[in-house]
Design an enzyme around this catalytic site. Structure first.
Site, PDB file in Angstrom:
ATOM      1  N   CYS A  81       0.946  -0.974  -0.060  1.00  0.00           N
ATOM      2  CA  CYS A  81       0.000  -0.011  -0.006  1.00  0.00           C
ATOM      3  C   CYS A  81       1.072   1.210   0.001  1.00  0.00           C
ATOM      4  O   CYS A  81       1.885   1.392   0.959  1.00  0.00           O
ATOM      5  CB  CYS A  81      -1.055   0.058   1.155  1.00  0.00           C
ATOM      6  SG  CYS A  81      -1.978   1.454   1.417  1.00  0.00           S
ATOM      7  N   CYS A 215      -5.128   6.553  -3.156  1.00  0.00           N
ATOM      8  CA  CYS A 215      -4.545   5.236  -3.259  1.00  0.00           C
ATOM      9  C   CYS A 215      -3.114   5.489  -3.970  1.00  0.00           C
ATOM     10  O   CYS A 215      -3.074   5.746  -5.015  1.00  0.00           O
ATOM     11  CB  CYS A 215      -5.310   4.145  -3.741  1.00  0.00           C
ATOM     12  SG  CYS A 215      -4.492   2.562  -4.155  1.00  0.00           S
TER      13      CYS A 215
END
Length: 279
Positions: A81, A215
């Site tokens: 991530c 993101c």
């Protein structure tokens, strides 16, 4: 149990220093599994509320500074991530675990990172992207063209003409679960050109199962796709997120060295109480 909540470009995470194994001990005392623990902590309204949870742990290789375990808010494990990695590095820097140059272990490989502006900005070098391909998808009511690329986790990227009119939740979900990307599914990004070096983005995030404010790996995937396809012509590529912040994505011409840079905020610190998990 002490925790900190950090956010990078609107992606928020609960971060816990688990180098002493206290999380496992806590789970045993309550006969609770890690997935349920994560779901309760990340739940909005009834928990802390976050897109994910990060455990900072001792590295397997002593040449690295720490290892992380990363969980989406639904308790699932993600290999990588981008924004979470920046928050993890900021937390580790604040806690004196690392200095200004960092190496940490993830399921996607060892990530290098750099602490800038006293931790207010973090730059991470992601693993080289792979599995790039152009994809044409048939959906129930429409078809859509885009590109697939893995920037640590899988991403589908589609260029659109009017970003604000895109039904990110429903269209994103249909693509996320499309047979083309099974069994693990994919994250989904919709992008629109803003200038020679700038794109805007909206993302449906796998594991969160909805649109997020940003993101990091998705911004990286989108910047690479936009550059490869001539949507933008200059780099670093500026990615304007739904949350209003700007991520900077830089890379070499062969996409072997890819960097993600942006701001990180340590929002608050607190303590988890047992009654959250006993009710």
């Amino acid at each position: 149990m002490h925790f900190a909540k950090l956010q990078g470009s609107g992606n928020d995470f609960v971060v816990i220093d688990n180098r002493d194994g206290k999380v496992e001990e806590f789970l045993r005392s309550l006969n609770l599994d890690i997935k349920e623990f994560v779901k309760r902590v990340c739940a909005f309204h009834t928990g802390v509320g976050a897109d994910g949870l990060i455990l900072i742990e001792n590295p397997e290789n002593p040449e690295n500074h720490f290892k992380w375990q990363f969980f989406n808010s639904d308790g699932s494990v993600a290999e990588m991530c981008g924004n979470g990695s920046r928050c993890a590095v900021r937390f580790a820097f604040d806690e004196g675990i690392v200095g200004k140059e960092v190496r940490f272990e993830t399921l996607a490989g060892v990530i290098r990172a750099y602490v800038l502006e006293g931790g207010k900005r973090i730059k991470v070098q992601l693993t080289p992207p792979r599995d790039y391909k152009e994809v044409f998808l048939s959906l129930d009511a429409q078809s859509i063209e885009g590109c697939f690329i893995n920037t640590g986790v899988p991403h589908f990227v589609a260029v659109v003409n009017d970003l604000e009119k895109i039904d990110v939740k429903n269209l994103g979900r249909a693509i996320r679960f499309h047979p083309e990307f099974q069994p693990k599914g994919t994250n989904v990004n919709f992008i629109e050109r803003e200038g020679d070096d700038t794109i805007r983005i909206r993302t449906y995030e796998r594991g969160v199962e909805g649109e997020t404010l940003a993101c990091g790996t998705g911004a990286t995937a989108s910047a690479i796709v936009a550059y490869k396809n001539g949507i933008v012509s200059k780099k670093p590529v500026r990615v304007l997120t739904k949350g209003g912040e700007v991520l900077a994505i830089d890379f070499d011409d062969e996409f072997k060295e890819v960097f993600l840079e942006g701001g990180v905020v340590r929002v608050f610190d607190g303590f988890l109480r047992r009654e959250l998990f006993e009710c």
